[in-house]
Design a protein around this motif. Sequence first.
Motif, PDB file in Angstrom:
ATOM      1  N   THR A 156       0.834  -1.185   0.000  1.00 23.55           N
ATOM      2  CA  THR A 156       0.000   0.000   0.000  1.00 23.55           C
ATOM      3  C   THR A 156       0.875   1.243   0.000  1.00 23.55           C
ATOM      4  OG1 THR A 156      -1.837   1.113   1.116  1.00 23.55           O
ATOM      5  CG2 THR A 156      -0.138   0.162   2.517  1.00 23.55           C
ATOM      6  N   LEU A 157       0.301   2.358  -0.378  1.00 22.52           N
ATOM      7  CA  LEU A 157       0.987   3.640  -0.335  1.00 22.52           C
ATOM      8  C   LEU A 157       0.283   4.528   0.673  1.00 22.52           C
ATOM      9  CD1 LEU A 157       1.555   4.379  -4.153  1.00 22.52           C
ATOM     10  CD2 LEU A 157       3.174   3.413  -2.517  1.00 22.52           C
ATOM     11  N   VAL A 158       1.049   5.226   1.488  1.00 22.35           N
ATOM     12  CA  VAL A 158       0.476   6.159   2.457  1.00 22.35           C
ATOM     13  C   VAL A 158       1.173   7.505   2.314  1.00 22.35           C
ATOM     14  CG1 VAL A 158      -0.174   4.380   4.114  1.00 22.35           C
ATOM     15  CG2 VAL A 158       2.113   5.391   4.237  1.00 22.35           C
ATOM     16  N   ARG A 159       0.440   8.552   2.654  1.00 16.45           N
ATOM     17  CA  ARG A 159       1.025   9.894   2.633  1.00 16.45           C
ATOM     18  C   ARG A 159       1.194  10.344   4.081  1.00 16.45           C
ATOM     19  NH1 ARG A 159       1.203  12.617  -2.026  1.00 16.45           N
ATOM     20  NH2 ARG A 159       1.164  14.623  -0.925  1.00 16.45           N
ATOM     21  N   ILE A 160       2.433  10.448   4.517  1.00 18.64           N
ATOM     22  CA  ILE A 160       2.724  10.830   5.897  1.00 18.64           C
ATOM     23  C   ILE A 160       3.880  11.827   5.908  1.00 18.64           C
ATOM     24  CG2 ILE A 160       1.862   8.693   6.939  1.00 18.64           C
ATOM     25  CD1 ILE A 160       4.675   7.626   6.994  1.00 18.64           C
ATOM     26  N   THR A 161       4.038  12.509   7.002  1.00 15.71           N
ATOM     27  CA  THR A 161       5.113  13.480   7.142  1.00 15.71           C
ATOM     28  C   THR A 161       6.413  12.768   7.505  1.00 15.71           C
ATOM     29  OG1 THR A 161       4.763  13.810   9.504  1.00 15.71           O
ATOM     30  CG2 THR A 161       3.439  15.159   7.986  1.00 15.71           C
ATOM     31  N   PRO A 162       7.556  13.419   7.328  1.00 13.83           N
ATOM     32  CA  PRO A 162       8.825  12.813   7.762  1.00 13.83           C
ATOM     33  C   PRO A 162       8.808  12.436   9.236  1.00 13.83           C
ATOM     34  CG  PRO A 162       9.264  14.666   6.314  1.00 13.83           C
ATOM     35  CD  PRO A 162       7.779  14.675   6.578  1.00 13.83           C
ATOM     36  N   GLN A 163       8.173  13.256  10.081  1.00 11.68           N
ATOM     37  CA  GLN A 163       8.098  12.937  11.505  1.00 11.68           C
ATOM     38  C   GLN A 163       7.273  11.669  11.733  1.00 11.68           C
ATOM     39  OE1 GLN A 163       6.564  16.057  13.991  1.00 11.68           O
ATOM     40  NE2 GLN A 163       6.546  14.790  15.842  1.00 11.68           N
ATOM     41  N   GLN A 164       6.169  11.532  11.016  1.00 12.95           N
ATOM     42  CA  GLN A 164       5.345  10.327  11.149  1.00 12.95           C
ATOM     43  C   GLN A 164       6.096   9.090  10.646  1.00 12.95           C
ATOM     44  OE1 GLN A 164       1.989  11.875   8.904  1.00 12.95           O
ATOM     45  NE2 GLN A 164       0.707  11.926  10.757  1.00 12.95           N
ATOM     46  N   ALA A 165       6.899   9.271   9.597  1.00 16.92           N
ATOM     47  CA  ALA A 165       7.700   8.153   9.100  1.00 16.92           C
ATOM     48  C   ALA A 165       8.684   7.689  10.167  1.00 16.92           C
ATOM     49  CB  ALA A 165       8.440   8.565   7.832  1.00 16.92           C
ATOM     50  N   GLN A 166       9.318   8.637  10.853  1.00 16.19           N
ATOM     51  CA  GLN A 166      10.244   8.305  11.934  1.00 16.19           C
ATOM     52  C   GLN A 166       9.523   7.574  13.061  1.00 16.19           C
ATOM     53  OE1 GLN A 166      13.536   8.771  12.022  1.00 16.19           O
ATOM     54  NE2 GLN A 166      13.716   7.884  14.081  1.00 16.19           N
ATOM     55  N   GLU A 167       8.350   8.064  13.435  1.00 19.82           N
ATOM     56  CA  GLU A 167       7.571   7.427  14.496  1.00 19.82           C
ATOM     57  C   GLU A 167       7.153   6.018  14.101  1.00 19.82           C
ATOM     58  OE1 GLU A 167       4.337  10.074  15.125  1.00 19.82           O
ATOM     59  OE2 GLU A 167       5.547  11.592  16.178  1.00 19.82           O
ATOM     60  N   PHE A 168       6.801   5.835  12.832  1.00 21.16           N
ATOM     61  CA  PHE A 168       6.375   4.520  12.349  1.00 21.16           C
ATOM     62  C   PHE A 168       7.500   3.496  12.502  1.00 21.16           C
ATOM     63  CE2 PHE A 168       6.072   1.385   8.928  1.00 21.16           C
ATOM     64  CZ  PHE A 168       4.806   0.876   9.134  1.00 21.16           C
ATOM     65  N   ILE A 169       8.696   3.866  12.045  1.00 18.20           N
ATOM     66  CA  ILE A 169       9.828   2.946  12.127  1.00 18.20           C
ATOM     67  C   ILE A 169      10.186   2.646  13.583  1.00 18.20           C
ATOM     68  CG2 ILE A 169      12.317   2.738  11.703  1.00 18.20           C
ATOM     69  CD1 ILE A 169      10.581   2.110   9.296  1.00 18.20           C
ATOM     70  N   GLU A 170      10.130   3.652  14.436  1.00 23.27           N
ATOM     71  CA  GLU A 170      10.436   3.440  15.855  1.00 23.27           C
ATOM     72  C   GLU A 170       9.446   2.460  16.484  1.00 23.27           C
ATOM     73  OE1 GLU A 170      10.467   7.310  17.578  1.00 23.27           O
ATOM     74  OE2 GLU A 170      12.470   7.818  16.810  1.00 23.27           O
ATOM     75  N   LYS A 171       8.167   2.573  16.120  1.00 24.28           N
ATOM     76  CA  LYS A 171       7.164   1.655  16.664  1.00 24.28           C
ATOM     77  C   LYS A 171       7.364   0.232  16.157  1.00 24.28           C
ATOM     78  CE  LYS A 171       3.558   5.104  17.514  1.00 24.28           C
ATOM     79  NZ  LYS A 171       2.193   5.588  17.172  1.00 24.28           N
ATOM     80  N   ILE A 172       7.730   0.102  14.875  1.00 28.03           N
ATOM     81  CA  ILE A 172       8.015  -1.229  14.334  1.00 28.03           C
ATOM     82  C   ILE A 172       9.176  -1.865  15.083  1.00 28.03           C
ATOM     83  CG2 ILE A 172       8.933  -2.455  12.318  1.00 28.03           C
ATOM     84  CD1 ILE A 172       6.026  -1.853  12.007  1.00 28.03           C
ATOM     85  N   ASN A 173      10.241  -1.097  15.306  1.00 25.04           N
ATOM     86  CA  ASN A 173      11.409  -1.623  16.017  1.00 25.04           C
ATOM     87  C   ASN A 173      11.063  -2.009  17.452  1.00 25.04           C
ATOM     88  OD1 ASN A 173      13.140  -1.369  13.819  1.00 25.04           O
ATOM     89  ND2 ASN A 173      13.747   0.725  14.358  1.00 25.04           N
ATOM     90  N   GLN A 174      10.211  -1.214  18.093  1.00 23.10           N
ATOM     91  CA  GLN A 174       9.789  -1.529  19.459  1.00 23.10           C
ATOM     92  C   GLN A 174       8.991  -2.825  19.509  1.00 23.10           C
ATOM     93  OE1 GLN A 174       7.680   1.966  20.745  1.00 23.10           O
ATOM     94  NE2 GLN A 174       9.531   3.222  20.889  1.00 23.10           N
ATOM     95  N   LEU A 175       8.111  -2.999  18.531  1.00 19.72           N
ATOM     96  CA  LEU A 175       7.319  -4.230  18.471  1.00 19.72           C
ATOM     97  C   LEU A 175       8.198  -5.455  18.249  1.00 19.72           C
ATOM     98  CD1 LEU A 175       4.159  -3.196  16.408  1.00 19.72           C
ATOM     99  CD2 LEU A 175       4.195  -4.041  18.769  1.00 19.72           C
ATOM    100  N   LEU A 176       9.141  -5.344  17.319  1.00 16.16           N
ATOM    101  CA  LEU A 176      10.040  -6.463  17.044  1.00 16.16           C
ATOM    102  C   LEU A 176      10.843  -6.833  18.283  1.00 16.16           C
ATOM    103  CD1 LEU A 176      11.345  -5.547  13.466  1.00 16.16           C
ATOM    104  CD2 LEU A 176       9.840  -7.444  14.088  1.00 16.16           C
TER     105      LEU A 176
END
Length: 210
Positions: A156-176
């Motif tokens: 899928t494609l999403v439109r997010i801000t650079p800050q939201q992109a950073q938050e997304f990756i941080e949450k993925i890493n926390q979950l892993l």
Amino acid sequence: MSKSAKQAEPSPPEPADQMIIRDLETVKVLTDPLRLEILELMRQPITVKAVARSLKMPPTKLYYHIGQMEAHGLIRVVATRVVSGIIEKQYQVTARHYSIDRKLLGVDKNNHHSLTQILHNVLDGVSADIQKGLESGLIRVGDEHPVHQRLVLGRTLVRITPQQAQEFIEKINQLLKQFSEDPSEEAQPYSFLIAFHPHSQAKVMEGDDG
């Protein structure tokens, strides 16, 4: 005398949380589909013979790959024992997660082919593993099956801000990290592939917005 005798050795060190790969040769060793399967099996101490049984292939076909992985620091010997006069080694990964130094992913005339090969190896390995799971019945397709048996696949494609992109990756890493710590005896291995990057048309889309 017993045919099997363990050598007295200190407890092996635990794998590091993360290892960052900083050279292309190690990346090539890491992303080979067969070696990725071996690494998964070596998350816990295991012998070459046990790996061969799990992969249903003769041990002689694994020694070269294991030698390459050990030479590049991806795995190490954590225990030995003497069985019928022969030293039997147990191997384990040196890290629970491997990351590629982002500097190696820049595309230029020197490493363009290497990056392409890395992508092919990773995707081919995932494809082969999914195919095996479908053929064996381990992976089921359809919402009628329990979530833990399903293949979840999509793009899928999403439109997010650079800050939201950073938050997304941080949450993925926390979950892993959360789900990889202290797994229970009932835990089963699951494969997780993520490709998160600006879309190739990002600049065009931004221009259209103006």
